[in-house]
Design a protein around this motif. Structure first.
Motif, mmCIF file in Angstrom:
data_model
loop_
_atom_site.group_PDB
_atom_site.id
_atom_site.type_symbol
_atom_site.label_atom_id
_atom_site.label_comp_id
_atom_site.label_asym_id
_atom_site.label_seq_id
_atom_site.Cartn_x
_atom_site.Cartn_y
_atom_site.Cartn_z
ATOM 1 N N ALA A 12 41.323 32.174 31.732
ATOM 2 C CA ALA A 12 40.141 31.716 32.415
ATOM 3 C C ALA A 12 40.265 31.011 33.348
ATOM 4 O O ALA A 12 41.109 29.975 33.684
ATOM 5 N N GLY A 13 39.443 31.259 34.511
ATOM 6 C CA GLY A 13 39.263 30.452 35.776
ATOM 7 C C GLY A 13 40.257 30.886 36.832
ATOM 8 O O GLY A 13 40.391 30.627 38.010
ATOM 9 N N ARG A 14 41.362 32.136 36.529
ATOM 10 C CA ARG A 14 42.274 32.778 37.239
ATOM 11 C C ARG A 14 41.808 34.118 37.643
ATOM 12 O O ARG A 14 41.509 34.918 36.738
ATOM 13 N N THR A 15 41.969 34.465 38.944
ATOM 14 C CA THR A 15 41.512 35.710 39.437
ATOM 15 C C THR A 15 42.257 36.826 38.794
ATOM 16 O O THR A 15 43.427 36.809 38.790
ATOM 17 N N LEU A 16 41.678 37.960 38.297
ATOM 18 C CA LEU A 16 42.109 39.301 37.761
ATOM 19 C C LEU A 16 41.607 40.226 38.965
ATOM 20 O O LEU A 16 40.741 40.506 39.217
ATOM 21 N N ASN B 39 49.446 48.049 21.602
ATOM 22 C CA ASN B 39 50.429 48.869 21.025
ATOM 23 C C ASN B 39 51.517 48.815 22.225
ATOM 24 O O ASN B 39 52.186 50.040 22.178
ATOM 25 N N GLU B 40 51.744 47.955 23.075
ATOM 26 C CA GLU B 40 52.743 47.962 24.113
ATOM 27 C C GLU B 40 52.388 48.952 25.154
ATOM 28 O O GLU B 40 53.165 49.209 26.006
ATOM 29 N N LYS B 41 50.978 49.679 24.922
ATOM 30 C CA LYS B 41 50.891 50.638 25.970
ATOM 31 C C LYS B 41 50.046 49.747 27.295
ATOM 32 O O LYS B 41 49.101 48.915 26.755
ATOM 33 N N PRO B 42 50.531 49.732 28.422
ATOM 34 C CA PRO B 42 49.783 48.997 29.511
ATOM 35 C C PRO B 42 48.359 49.229 29.801
ATOM 36 O O PRO B 42 47.925 50.541 29.640
ATOM 37 N N VAL B 43 47.554 48.168 30.055
ATOM 38 C CA VAL B 43 46.334 48.515 30.314
ATOM 39 C C VAL B 43 45.891 47.705 31.768
ATOM 40 O O VAL B 43 46.306 46.752 32.073
ATOM 41 N N VAL B 44 45.518 48.680 32.729
ATOM 42 C CA VAL B 44 45.568 48.387 34.097
ATOM 43 C C VAL B 44 43.964 48.124 34.580
ATOM 44 O O VAL B 44 43.158 48.922 34.047
ATOM 45 N N ALA B 45 43.839 46.954 35.011
ATOM 46 C CA ALA B 45 42.387 46.599 35.598
ATOM 47 C C ALA B 45 42.221 47.465 36.944
ATOM 48 O O ALA B 45 43.138 47.540 37.658
ATOM 49 N N TRP C 178 38.053 48.502 33.138
ATOM 50 C CA TRP C 178 36.983 48.453 34.366
ATOM 51 C C TRP C 178 36.508 46.944 34.714
ATOM 52 O O TRP C 178 35.991 46.363 33.880
ATOM 53 N N LEU C 179 36.647 47.093 36.079
ATOM 54 C CA LEU C 179 36.036 45.807 36.797
ATOM 55 C C LEU C 179 34.915 45.957 37.446
ATOM 56 O O LEU C 179 34.806 47.258 38.152
ATOM 57 N N PRO C 180 33.968 45.224 37.425
ATOM 58 C CA PRO C 180 32.632 45.362 38.429
ATOM 59 C C PRO C 180 32.910 45.158 40.070
ATOM 60 O O PRO C 180 32.294 45.495 40.692
ATOM 61 N N ASP C 181 33.997 44.148 40.130
ATOM 62 C CA ASP C 181 34.497 43.987 41.360
ATOM 63 C C ASP C 181 35.797 44.216 41.604
ATOM 64 O O ASP C 181 36.703 44.101 40.529
ATOM 65 N N SER C 182 36.380 44.024 42.907
ATOM 66 C CA SER C 182 37.912 44.076 43.144
ATOM 67 C C SER C 182 38.658 42.826 42.757
ATOM 68 O O SER C 182 39.790 42.886 42.308
ATOM 69 N N ARG C 183 37.862 41.749 42.479
ATOM 70 C CA ARG C 183 38.437 40.508 42.136
ATOM 71 C C ARG C 183 37.448 39.875 41.219
ATOM 72 O O ARG C 183 36.264 39.628 41.400
ATOM 73 N N VAL C 184 37.892 39.451 39.935
ATOM 74 C CA VAL C 184 37.078 38.996 38.890
ATOM 75 C C VAL C 184 37.615 37.793 38.522
ATOM 76 O O VAL C 184 38.918 37.725 38.132
ATOM 77 N N VAL C 185 36.899 36.541 38.086
ATOM 78 C CA VAL C 185 37.390 35.539 37.545
ATOM 79 C C VAL C 185 36.945 35.514 36.179
ATOM 80 O O VAL C 185 35.674 34.899 36.005
ATOM 81 N N PRO C 186 37.568 35.517 35.139
ATOM 82 C CA PRO C 186 37.115 35.533 33.722
ATOM 83 C C PRO C 186 36.579 34.049 33.491
ATOM 84 O O PRO C 186 37.315 33.079 33.793
ATOM 85 N N ALA D 293 32.558 37.774 46.437
ATOM 86 C CA ALA D 293 33.154 36.391 46.850
ATOM 87 C C ALA D 293 32.168 35.345 46.711
ATOM 88 O O ALA D 293 32.527 34.221 46.408
ATOM 89 N N LEU D 294 30.807 35.665 46.671
ATOM 90 C CA LEU D 294 29.915 34.325 46.651
ATOM 91 C C LEU D 294 29.844 34.184 45.057
ATOM 92 O O LEU D 294 29.705 32.935 44.836
ATOM 93 N N SER D 295 30.030 35.017 44.232
ATOM 94 C CA SER D 295 30.037 34.870 42.790
ATOM 95 C C SER D 295 31.044 33.627 42.575
ATOM 96 O O SER D 295 30.822 33.195 41.136
ATOM 97 N N ARG D 296 32.193 33.785 43.048
ATOM 98 C CA ARG D 296 33.238 32.853 42.807
ATOM 99 C C ARG D 296 33.044 31.338 43.291
ATOM 100 O O ARG D 296 34.030 30.558 43.019
ATOM 101 N N THR D 297 32.102 31.225 44.133
ATOM 102 C CA THR D 297 31.869 29.900 44.813
ATOM 103 C C THR D 297 31.258 28.803 43.911
ATOM 104 O O THR D 297 30.495 29.325 42.933
#
Length: 342
Positions: free
Chosen positions: A85-89, A99-105, A176-184, A250-254
């Protein structure tokens, strides 16, 4: 009666004559100092060039989009989660292991909803290709999953830590991410938890869907413009709207955006030309035959049509339709009445 001698009378006459002469001198108007004499008419002035960005402070209207939670498309047990939480993904990063299979954002304009392999076509393929290229993995464009797209997917997976990727993009391996950078805002996936397709991975803060300058100034200088809002900058459309995904993300993260309550008016923004104009600075009196934003200059006998783009510190800024003159006519030396006659 007192009688004056001839000598005394003569002396008195001289005194009176001198007094009369002095009085005449005192009553005659004095000549003006040289500095107060009428100055010669100024008939020309030098020009100067100036970079002009046409900065304006404007009001904006903002539409806030509902933000669904991020969800996984795999079924199994969570063996690792890289959500904080609070860290950019970031798009392209490893989000979890199920099940040890990678999930990529992965961020794409069209949400990914199916497995993709050679021969697949569609808008989701085109969105994937665009993101692969943005992430630096190359590949082709056009919306067809070809050999080059498959190779780019292999590079994507390998960069995320997947060993031996085969180039098939399986929906179970993508968050799936809605933006290239998301902060959960809150992470929901706990290591050891059993999850099913569609289960929540994390919630994300609300984000602006669009921004519109309201009202858009009518007297803007020509050219592409940028907007600065809440400390972030991005491109502004000709119609005064902002839809650039990266800028909105970028605005959403301010902190300023997150502190806005429903119904709050957004802060004022600044808009400016993306590339400054090289304008000519002239005295206001040099511009004649003004009609709206158009006018004329005269330099010698040459008449130059200009576009008026602004004013600054007692000068007028113009864009000449012809070569920039070194001097412009003033006063009586302006003999033209319009841009069509010298």
């Amino acid at each position: 009666m007192i009688k004056l001698s001839a000598g005394t009378a003569s002396l008195a006459g001289l005194v009176l004559a001198g007094a009369g002469a002095m009085g005449g001198i005192l009553l005659r108007p004095a000549d003006p100092p040289p500095g107060l004499r009428a100055a010669a008419e100024v008939t020309s002035a030098p020009t100067a060039t100036e970079q002009f960005t046409d900065e304006r402070t404007v009001k904006v209207a903002m539409t806030v989009a509902p933000t669904p939670p991020l969800s996984v498309a795999a079924t199994g047990r969570v063996t690792a989660s890289y959500c904080t939480a609070g860290r950019t993904l970031k798009s392209g990063a490893l989000a979890a292991r199920i099940n040890e299979k990678p999930v990529v954002a992965l961020a794409t304009k069209i949400p990914l909803y199916r497995d993709l392999d050679l021969g697949a076509t569609g808008r989701d393929v085109a969105g994937l290709q665009q993101e692969l290229r943005r992430l630096g993995h190359g590949g082709s464009t056009g919306g067809r999953y070809d050999y080059w797209t498959k190779t780019a997917v292999q590079r994507l997976m390998r960069a995320a830590g997947v060993s031996g990727p085969d180039g098939v993009l399986r929906i179970s391996q993508v968050l799936w991410l809605p933006d290239s950078r998301v902060v959960p805002a809150k992470c929901s996936m706990v290591v050891g938890r059993q999850v099913s397709q569609g289960d929540k991975y994390a919630t994300v803060p609300r984000r602006p869907a669009s921004i519109r300058v309201s009202p858009m100034p009518a007297d803007l200088a020509p050219g592409r413009r940028t907007i600065e809002l809440m400390g972030r900058s991005g491109p502004l459309g000709k119609d005064g709207t902002v839809t650039d995904r990266d800028f909105l993300a970028a605005l959403s993260r301010t902190r300023e955006f997150q502190d806005l309550k429903p119904g709050d008016e957004p802060p004022a923004a600044r808009i400016a030309l993306a590339a400054p104009l090289r304008t000519v600075k002239v005295p206001p009196s040099a511009v004649f035959a003004v009609d709206g934003a158009r006018g004329c200059l005269q330099s010698g006998r040459r008449v130059i049509p200009v576009r008026i783009v602004g004013s600054k510190l007692g000068t007028t800024l113009v864009l000449p339709d012809q070569a920039v003159p070194s001097t412009v006519n003033l006063g009586s030396s302006i003999t033209a009445r319009s841009c069509g006659h010298g």
